[in-house]
Scaffold this active site. Structure first.
Site, PDB file in Angstrom:
ATOM      1  N   SER A  23       0.953  -1.193  -0.028  1.00  0.00           N
ATOM      2  CA  SER A  23      -0.132   0.036  -0.142  1.00  0.00           C
ATOM      3  C   SER A  23       0.893   1.338   0.105  1.00  0.00           C
ATOM      4  O   SER A  23       0.454   2.362   0.212  1.00  0.00           O
ATOM      5  CB  SER A  23      -0.966   0.089   1.122  1.00  0.00           C
ATOM      6  OG  SER A  23      -0.137  -0.112   2.308  1.00  0.00           O
ATOM      7  N   ASN A 110      -2.334  -2.554  13.025  1.00  0.00           N
ATOM      8  CA  ASN A 110      -3.860  -2.385  13.033  1.00  0.00           C
ATOM      9  C   ASN A 110      -4.221  -1.039  13.854  1.00  0.00           C
ATOM     10  O   ASN A 110      -5.083  -0.358  13.311  1.00  0.00           O
ATOM     11  CB  ASN A 110      -4.508  -3.710  13.755  1.00  0.00           C
ATOM     12  CG  ASN A 110      -4.119  -5.013  12.897  1.00  0.00           C
ATOM     13  OD1 ASN A 110      -3.373  -5.123  12.057  1.00  0.00           O
ATOM     14  ND2 ASN A 110      -4.707  -6.106  13.551  1.00  0.00           N
ATOM     15  N   HIS A 156     -40.574  21.369 -11.486  1.00  0.00           N
ATOM     16  CA  HIS A 156     -40.603  20.519 -12.683  1.00  0.00           C
ATOM     17  C   HIS A 156     -39.887  21.136 -13.911  1.00  0.00           C
ATOM     18  O   HIS A 156     -40.071  20.950 -15.149  1.00  0.00           O
ATOM     19  CB  HIS A 156     -41.953  20.053 -13.323  1.00  0.00           C
ATOM     20  CG  HIS A 156     -43.068  19.767 -12.225  1.00  0.00           C
ATOM     21  ND1 HIS A 156     -42.791  18.192 -11.903  1.00  0.00           N
ATOM     22  CD2 HIS A 156     -43.781  20.194 -11.363  1.00  0.00           C
ATOM     23  CE1 HIS A 156     -43.549  18.084 -10.806  1.00  0.00           C
ATOM     24  NE2 HIS A 156     -44.119  18.951 -10.525  1.00  0.00           N
ATOM     25  N   SER A 277     -13.790  26.156 -27.644  1.00  0.00           N
ATOM     26  CA  SER A 277     -14.010  24.969 -28.462  1.00  0.00           C
ATOM     27  C   SER A 277     -12.474  24.882 -29.250  1.00  0.00           C
ATOM     28  O   SER A 277     -12.185  26.058 -29.985  1.00  0.00           O
ATOM     29  CB  SER A 277     -15.268  25.076 -29.214  1.00  0.00           C
ATOM     30  OG  SER A 277     -14.990  24.203 -30.373  1.00  0.00           O
ATOM     31  N   LYS A 283     -17.396  29.880 -29.239  1.00  0.00           N
ATOM     32  CA  LYS A 283     -17.789  28.901 -27.848  1.00  0.00           C
ATOM     33  C   LYS A 283     -17.223  29.271 -26.768  1.00  0.00           C
ATOM     34  O   LYS A 283     -16.017  29.786 -26.640  1.00  0.00           O
ATOM     35  CB  LYS A 283     -17.686  27.656 -28.049  1.00  0.00           C
ATOM     36  CG  LYS A 283     -18.249  27.078 -29.482  1.00  0.00           C
ATOM     37  CD  LYS A 283     -19.864  26.628 -29.062  1.00  0.00           C
ATOM     38  CE  LYS A 283     -20.282  25.955 -27.798  1.00  0.00           C
ATOM     39  NZ  LYS A 283     -19.909  24.422 -27.957  1.00  0.00           N
ATOM     40  N   ASN A 285     -17.555  27.648 -23.082  1.00  0.00           N
ATOM     41  CA  ASN A 285     -18.183  26.645 -22.651  1.00  0.00           C
ATOM     42  C   ASN A 285     -17.940  26.535 -21.039  1.00  0.00           C
ATOM     43  O   ASN A 285     -17.134  26.941 -20.600  1.00  0.00           O
ATOM     44  CB  ASN A 285     -17.286  25.249 -22.954  1.00  0.00           C
ATOM     45  CG  ASN A 285     -17.676  25.022 -24.557  1.00  0.00           C
ATOM     46  OD1 ASN A 285     -18.686  25.459 -24.971  1.00  0.00           O
ATOM     47  ND2 ASN A 285     -16.652  24.394 -25.258  1.00  0.00           N
ATOM     48  N   GLU A 290     -19.417  21.754 -15.648  1.00  0.00           N
ATOM     49  CA  GLU A 290     -19.762  20.530 -15.928  1.00  0.00           C
ATOM     50  C   GLU A 290     -18.822  19.412 -15.342  1.00  0.00           C
ATOM     51  O   GLU A 290     -19.403  18.369 -14.968  1.00  0.00           O
ATOM     52  CB  GLU A 290     -19.418  20.192 -17.528  1.00  0.00           C
ATOM     53  CG  GLU A 290     -20.350  21.265 -18.396  1.00  0.00           C
ATOM     54  CD  GLU A 290     -19.932  21.317 -20.062  1.00  0.00           C
ATOM     55  OE1 GLU A 290     -18.942  20.676 -20.134  1.00  0.00           O
ATOM     56  OE2 GLU A 290     -20.870  21.886 -20.738  1.00  0.00           O
ATOM     57  N   GLN A 322      -7.610  -2.174   3.734  1.00  0.00           N
ATOM     58  CA  GLN A 322      -6.467  -1.254   3.002  1.00  0.00           C
ATOM     59  C   GLN A 322      -6.852  -0.663   1.952  1.00  0.00           C
ATOM     60  O   GLN A 322      -6.537   0.350   1.395  1.00  0.00           O
ATOM     61  CB  GLN A 322      -5.378  -2.177   2.412  1.00  0.00           C
ATOM     62  CG  GLN A 322      -4.119  -1.512   1.848  1.00  0.00           C
ATOM     63  CD  GLN A 322      -3.107  -2.838   1.506  1.00  0.00           C
ATOM     64  OE1 GLN A 322      -2.510  -3.343   2.498  1.00  0.00           O
ATOM     65  NE2 GLN A 322      -2.655  -2.854   0.198  1.00  0.00           N
TER      66      GLN A 322
END
Length: 459
Positions: A23, A110, A156, A277, A283, A285, A290, A322
Site C-alpha cells: 500500500s 492495526n 418540474h 472550442s 464558443k 463552454n 460540467e 487497506q
C-alpha cells in the site's frame, strides 16, 4: 530477513504478491500522521517505564530525521517494506540502531493505521470545512449584492412563481450549511483514540492511552479493542458527507450550466472558469461547472466502494480495509478542489437581471396570485384555482400574459374580480406577499442573510 514481520516465514514472498499487497504507493501520504502518532506513543512508553528516557529521545530524534528526509524528497522508500509504517520503522532503526525496534512495543499496525487515519481525516475535515465556509460566504455576498433582482422560480423545470434571486442563492447556502453540520458530526465520530487496542485484544504492557489521547487532541478512547481496529464508520461518515456535498454542488453547477446557455442567458461565467472550442471560435463552454457535475459521481462512487468493501468483513482487522485509503484520499482531494472552483465561479459570474425578468413575460407565473386574490374574496381555493386556470387558457389563446387581460375579460371568469386585481398581478407585490417563514419576501431574505452571516462569523 528483509521483512520486519518475517520471523514466521522461511522465505520472503514473491515479487508479484509483494507488489499486489503493498500500500506504500498511496499510504505514504500519511507520513506526518504516522510520525506524529509514533512520537506520542514513544513518549508514553517512556513515561510508563517501558523504554528508557534515553531510548525515547533517540526515537524522537530519529523520527524527526525521517520527517525531514521525506519532506526534502530524500527518504529511501523501499517496496519490500510494503507500507508507510514499516518504511519509517526500518529507516528509524537504520538511523538510531536497536532502539528503533522498541518503538512498536505495545502497538500493532492495526491500531497504528487506524490512528493515522483518525488524525488524517480530522485534519482534512477541518480543511474541507474552511473551504465550505468560503463557498457559503460567496453565496451570502452575492445574495446581499443582488437583493432586488427577481427571477422565475421553477418546479418540474417549468416557470412556477417569481422569487428573489437572493432567495434562490440562499437555498444553496442552507444546503451547504447542512453539509457543514454533517462534517461537524464526522469530527465528533473521529474523536476517539484507537491506539492501545494493539492487534485486536489489547496488550499486557502497562500502557496509558489516555495520556496519548490528550497529547494528540482526542477526548475519548474506544470502549472495545476489537471495535477500535475494525471501525471505519468515521471514514464512511466523511465519504457520505463528501458525496452529499458533491451532489449539492452538482445541482448548483447544473443550474449554472443551463442558466448560462443562450436560451436562458441569466448568467455568464467568468473567462477564468470557462473554456473554448477547438473548432468553433465563438464558443464559451462552462467546463468547470460540467466537471463539478461529473466529479460528484466520483464522490458517490467512493462511498459505495467502501461500503461494499466493509459489508461482509468479519471482525477484527482484514487486509480488505487497506482499500479504504484510496477512496478516502480521492474524495478528500476531489471535494476540496470542487469547493474551491465553485467558490470562484459564484464569486465572479456576471448576472443579467434584465434577462431574468424578461423570461417571465407570458410565463403566467402570476396565476397563483389571481387564485389567491379570488380566495381572499371568499371563493373556495379549489374553485379559485379552476377560475384562474381558465383565465390562463384564455390569455394563452390571445397571446398575452394574465396581467395584460382587461378587467372585463377577467370579470368574465368571476364577477368578484375588481380593479384591485391588478395590485396583485405584479411581480414585486407577489414577492412581498410571501411573508411566511422561509418565504421569498425581501424582509425574509434579509433575515436569512443576517442569520447566515452570524453563523459564518461564529465558526
Amino acid at each position: 530477513m528483509s521483512k520486519l514481520w518475517g520471523g514466521r516465514f522461511s522465505a520472503d514472498g514473491g515479487q508479484r504478491a509483494e507488489e499486489f499487497t503493498s500500500s506504500l504507493s498511496f499510504d505514504k501520504r500519511l507520513y506526518r500522521q504516522d510520525i506524529q502518532g509514533s512520537e506520542a506513543h514513544a513518549r508514553m512508553l517512556a513515561r510508563q517505564g517501558i523504554i528508557s528516557e534515553e531510548e525515547c529521545a533517540l526515537i524522537i530524534g530519529g523520527l524527526r530525521q525521517c520527517l525531514s528526509e521525506i519532506e526534502r524528497g530524500e527518504f529511501p522508500f523501499r517496496q519490500e517494506f510494503e507500507d508507510i509504517h514499516l518504511n519509517i520503522e526500518q529507516r528509524l532503526t537504520e538511523i538510531i540502531g536497536p532502539a528503533g525496534r522498541k518503538l512498536h512495543t505495545g502497538r500493532s499496525r492495526n491500531d497504528q493505521v487506524t490512528l493515522d487515519m483518525h488524525l488524517y481525516i480530522r485534519s482534512e475535515c477541518q480543511e474541507v470545512l474552511l473551504r465550505l465556509r468560503s463557498l457559503q460566504q460567496a453565496l451570502v455576498d452575492r445574495a446581499a449584492e443582488h437583493l432586488g433582482v427577481i427571477m422565475p422560480g421553477f418546479t418540474h423545470f417549468q416557470h412556477a412563481q417569481p422569487v428573489l434571486f437572493s432567495h434562490y442563492l440562499m437555498a444553496y447556502f442552507w444546503m451547504f450549511q447542512r453539509d457543514a453540520e454533517r462534517l461537524a458530526f464526522c469530527l465528533n465520530q473521529v474523536d476517539r483514540l484507537p491506539l492501545g487496542a494493539a492487534a485486536l485484544a489489547g496488550t499486557t504492557y502497562p500502557l496509558d492511552p489516555s495520556s496519548v489521547a490528550r497529547e494528540l487532541g482526542f477526548t475519548r478512547l474506544y470502549d472495545n479493542s476489537i471495535d477500535a481496529v475494525s471501525d471505519r464508520d468515521y471514514l464512511l461518515e466523511f465519504l457520505f458527507s463528501a458525496a452529499v456535498m458533491g451532489m449539492h454542488m452538482s445541482r448548483l453547477a447544473e443550474e449554472l450550466v443551463v442558466g448560462s446557455s443562450r436560451e436562458f442567458s441569466f448568467y455568464e461565467m467568468d473567462d477564468a472558469f470557462a473554456t473554448g472550442s477547438s473548432i468553433m471560435p465563438q464558443k464559451k463552454n462552462p467546463d468547470v461547472c460540467e466537471l463539478l457535475r461529473g466529479k460528484s459521481g466520483r464522490l458517490i462512487g467512493n462511498l459505495v466502494s467502501l461500503l461494499v468493501v466493509l459489508k461482509g468483513l468479519p471482525l477484527a482487522y482484514n487486509s480488505d480495509m487497506q482499500e479504504d485509503k484510496e477512496a478516502v484520499f480521492d474524495s478528500v482531494d476531489t471535494v476540496k478542489a470542487c469547493l474551491s472552483m465553485l467558490t470562484g465561479v459564484i464569486s465572479t459570474m456576471k448576472l443579467n437581471p434584465e434577462r431574468m425578468r424578461e423570461s417571465m413575460y407570458r410565463d403566467f407565473c402570476l396565476a397563483t396570485e389571481l387564485a389567491d386574490y379570488l380566495a381572499q374574496k371568499g371563493i373556495a381555493f379549489r374553485d379559485a384555482h379552476h377560475i384562474a386556470g381558465r383565465a390562463v387558457a384564455f390569455a394563452v389563446n390571445k397571446g398575452v400574459d394574465i396581467w395584460e387581460l382587461t378587467l372585463s375579460e377577467l370579470r368574465a371568469f368571476s364577477d368578484v374580480i375588481d380593479e384591485d386585481v391588478y395590485d396583485c398581478l405584479n411581480y414585486e407585490v407577489a414577492i412581498q406577499r410571501r411573508t411566511t417563514p422561509g418565504g421569498t419576501s425581501r424582509e425574509n431574505v434579509e433575515q436569512q442573510i443576517a442569520k447566515a452571516r452570524a453563523l459564518l462569523e461564529a465558526k
